[in-house]
Design an enzyme around this catalytic site. Structure first.
Site, PDB file in Angstrom:
ATOM      1  N   ASP A 210       0.762  -1.216  -0.049  1.00  0.00           N
ATOM      2  CA  ASP A 210      -0.024   0.038   0.157  1.00  0.00           C
ATOM      3  C   ASP A 210       0.792   1.254   0.061  1.00  0.00           C
ATOM      4  O   ASP A 210       2.077   0.996  -0.214  1.00  0.00           O
ATOM      5  CB  ASP A 210      -0.999  -0.056   1.339  1.00  0.00           C
ATOM      6  CG  ASP A 210      -2.295   0.641   0.954  1.00  0.00           C
ATOM      7  OD1 ASP A 210      -2.243   1.905   0.318  1.00  0.00           O
ATOM      8  OD2 ASP A 210      -3.371   0.112   1.387  1.00  0.00           O
ATOM      9  N   GLY A 234       4.153   1.437  -2.305  1.00  0.00           N
ATOM     10  CA  GLY A 234       4.201   1.653  -3.672  1.00  0.00           C
ATOM     11  C   GLY A 234       2.943   2.103  -4.248  1.00  0.00           C
ATOM     12  O   GLY A 234       1.679   2.548  -3.511  1.00  0.00           O
ATOM     13  N   ASP A 235       2.682   2.137  -5.486  1.00  0.00           N
ATOM     14  CA  ASP A 235       1.534   2.533  -6.300  1.00  0.00           C
ATOM     15  C   ASP A 235       0.854   1.460  -7.215  1.00  0.00           C
ATOM     16  O   ASP A 235       1.653   1.140  -8.147  1.00  0.00           O
ATOM     17  CB  ASP A 235       1.802   4.033  -7.218  1.00  0.00           C
ATOM     18  CG  ASP A 235       0.813   4.513  -7.862  1.00  0.00           C
ATOM     19  OD1 ASP A 235      -0.445   3.887  -8.023  1.00  0.00           O
ATOM     20  OD2 ASP A 235       0.870   5.232  -8.798  1.00  0.00           O
ATOM     21  N   PHE A 236      -0.348   1.151  -6.929  1.00  0.00           N
ATOM     22  CA  PHE A 236      -0.828  -0.280  -7.619  1.00  0.00           C
ATOM     23  C   PHE A 236      -1.200   0.212  -9.183  1.00  0.00           C
ATOM     24  O   PHE A 236      -1.607  -0.811  -9.838  1.00  0.00           O
ATOM     25  CB  PHE A 236      -1.947  -0.900  -7.085  1.00  0.00           C
ATOM     26  CG  PHE A 236      -3.062  -0.018  -6.422  1.00  0.00           C
ATOM     27  CD1 PHE A 236      -3.629   0.861  -7.205  1.00  0.00           C
ATOM     28  CD2 PHE A 236      -3.461  -0.229  -5.043  1.00  0.00           C
ATOM     29  CE1 PHE A 236      -4.631   1.732  -6.940  1.00  0.00           C
ATOM     30  CE2 PHE A 236      -4.598   0.694  -4.779  1.00  0.00           C
ATOM     31  CZ  PHE A 236      -5.300   1.492  -5.466  1.00  0.00           C
ATOM     32  N   HIS A 254     -13.944  -0.747  -5.911  1.00  0.00           N
ATOM     33  CA  HIS A 254     -15.166   0.306  -5.954  1.00  0.00           C
ATOM     34  C   HIS A 254     -14.756   1.652  -5.688  1.00  0.00           C
ATOM     35  O   HIS A 254     -15.698   2.708  -5.804  1.00  0.00           O
ATOM     36  CB  HIS A 254     -16.111  -0.257  -4.667  1.00  0.00           C
ATOM     37  CG  HIS A 254     -15.721   0.246  -3.202  1.00  0.00           C
ATOM     38  ND1 HIS A 254     -16.446   0.393  -2.189  1.00  0.00           N
ATOM     39  CD2 HIS A 254     -14.253   0.430  -2.858  1.00  0.00           C
ATOM     40  CE1 HIS A 254     -15.835   0.729  -1.153  1.00  0.00           C
ATOM     41  NE2 HIS A 254     -14.633   0.661  -1.301  1.00  0.00           N
TER      42      HIS A 254
END
Length: 350
Positions: A210, A234-236, A254
């Site tokens: 995350d 990190g950045d998904f 969502h």
């Protein structure tokens, strides 16, 4: 012949009936009253038993008369119980305390925060423009605002943790996690669900992924899990940890519109081998329009971010377009269901 009105305290006045419309119109009043009793710590003061409004007011630095009126109203919503001039917590009201398992205090503070109130005030504009009310009010997307305001980010993370505590147990109990291998929790917050999974499967290892500031507050540091997990920031949207056997994606999709969901899913697909399982944890709306608790959450998504709650067919479409095959959907005792998919051997779409 004349009639004498019934003046008993429990006799409603003629015509004093609450309609669904009236209850809805009062909704913001109930919400702000809940926020007020949390801010002043009223539920915490009732931890040891009933107290009078006068006693509560003295201990909380509030005024007894308005406090009694607020508690009397909230008693009609099942949060407090009044008897012999004293107020006590009900089972539902206990969730307002800060020191109980499953506390909903942070969740209530988040959803009654000005960020959500101002977003809701802009719903009329959202209906006209399709733009989230949050962006109209603040001029930036919701998650960009969180990144720029550490206090709001901490509140959001705390609320997500408190909101999903019991849900994590229900979800983990509804799915047979493997006895070995590595599970990677993408956007896993502080790791509540990952902790449940690792606890139930002693041979399993885990990776919590995350934002760096979020995983820094992880919940995995227990003796039972020692040496079986690691965190990664990190950045998904750009990259996720590779080499996992099972990937979790809980309450993430969502938050985003379809095009961003596809970016997230394709990022995961590029990191995994064919046959790797993906477990999407999200509410699944009924296709026939029947009642579901996530219908209200869908409006929160509408007014705050650009995401939405989805039906099974809509999830299947996203998965198929990103290189996954839907296997099954498993309902749980929580609001969310488990959407199990598998990475196909086909090329990952761009």
């Amino acid at each position: 012949m004349t009639t004498t009105p019934d003046l008993r305290p429990d006799a409603p006045a003629a015509g004093a009936r609450f309609s669904p419309l009236q209850d809805l119109m009062y909704g913001h009043i109930y919400a702000d009253a809940v926020r007020a009793v949390i801010v002043h710590g009223i539920a915490d003061l009732l931890a040891d038993g009933p107290r009078t409004a006068e006693d509560l007011a003295e201990r909380s630095g509030t005024q007894a008369v308005p406090l009694r009126r607020i508690l009397r109203m909230l008693a009609t919503r099942g949060l407090f119980h009044e008897e012999n001039g004293a107020f006590a917590l009900t089972e539902s009201g206990t969730g307002l305390r800060a020191d109980v398992p499953g506390s909903q205090r942070a969740t209530a503070l988040l959803f009654t925060d000005e960020m959500f109130r101002r977003s809701a005030e802009n719903i009329p504009d959202t209906l006209r423009t399709g733009e989230p009310g949050f962006e109209t009010a603040y001029g930036v997307p919701f998650f960009a605002h969180l990144s720029a305001t550490p206090d709001k980010s901490r509140l959001f993370d705390a609320a997500m943790t408190s909101r999903t505590g019991q849900a994590d147990e229900d979800i983990a109990g509804a799915y047979a996690f493997p006895d070995s291998g590595t599970v990677v929790d993408i956007g896993g917050g502080r790791g509540g669900l990952l902790r449940e999974a690792l606890t139930r499967s002693p041979g399993l290892r885990g990776v919590l992924f995350d934002r760096p500031e979020t995983v820094a507050g992880h919940l995995l540091g227990t003796a039972e899990l020692d040496g079986r997990w690691r965190t990664e920031g990190g950045d998904f949207f750009t990259a996720v940890p590779e080499g996992g056997d099972l990937y979790l994606l809980k309450n993430i999709l969502h938050d985003w519109p379809d095009e961003d969901c596809l970016r997230i899913l394709r990022t995961i697909r590029r990191a995994v081998a064919p046959g790797t399982r993906l477990l999407v944890v999200d509410a699944v709306l009924p296709a026939d329009g029947s009642p579901h608790p996530a219908l209200a959450l869908d409006i929160v998504m509408l007014m705050v971010v650009r995401g939405r709650e989805r039906t099974a067919a809509e999830f299947e479409d996203l998965l198929t377009r990103s290189g996954f095959r839907l296997h099954r959907i498993v309902p749980t005792r929580a609001m969310s269901s488990l959407i199990e998919a598998e990475a196909t051997g086909e090329a990952v779409p761009d």
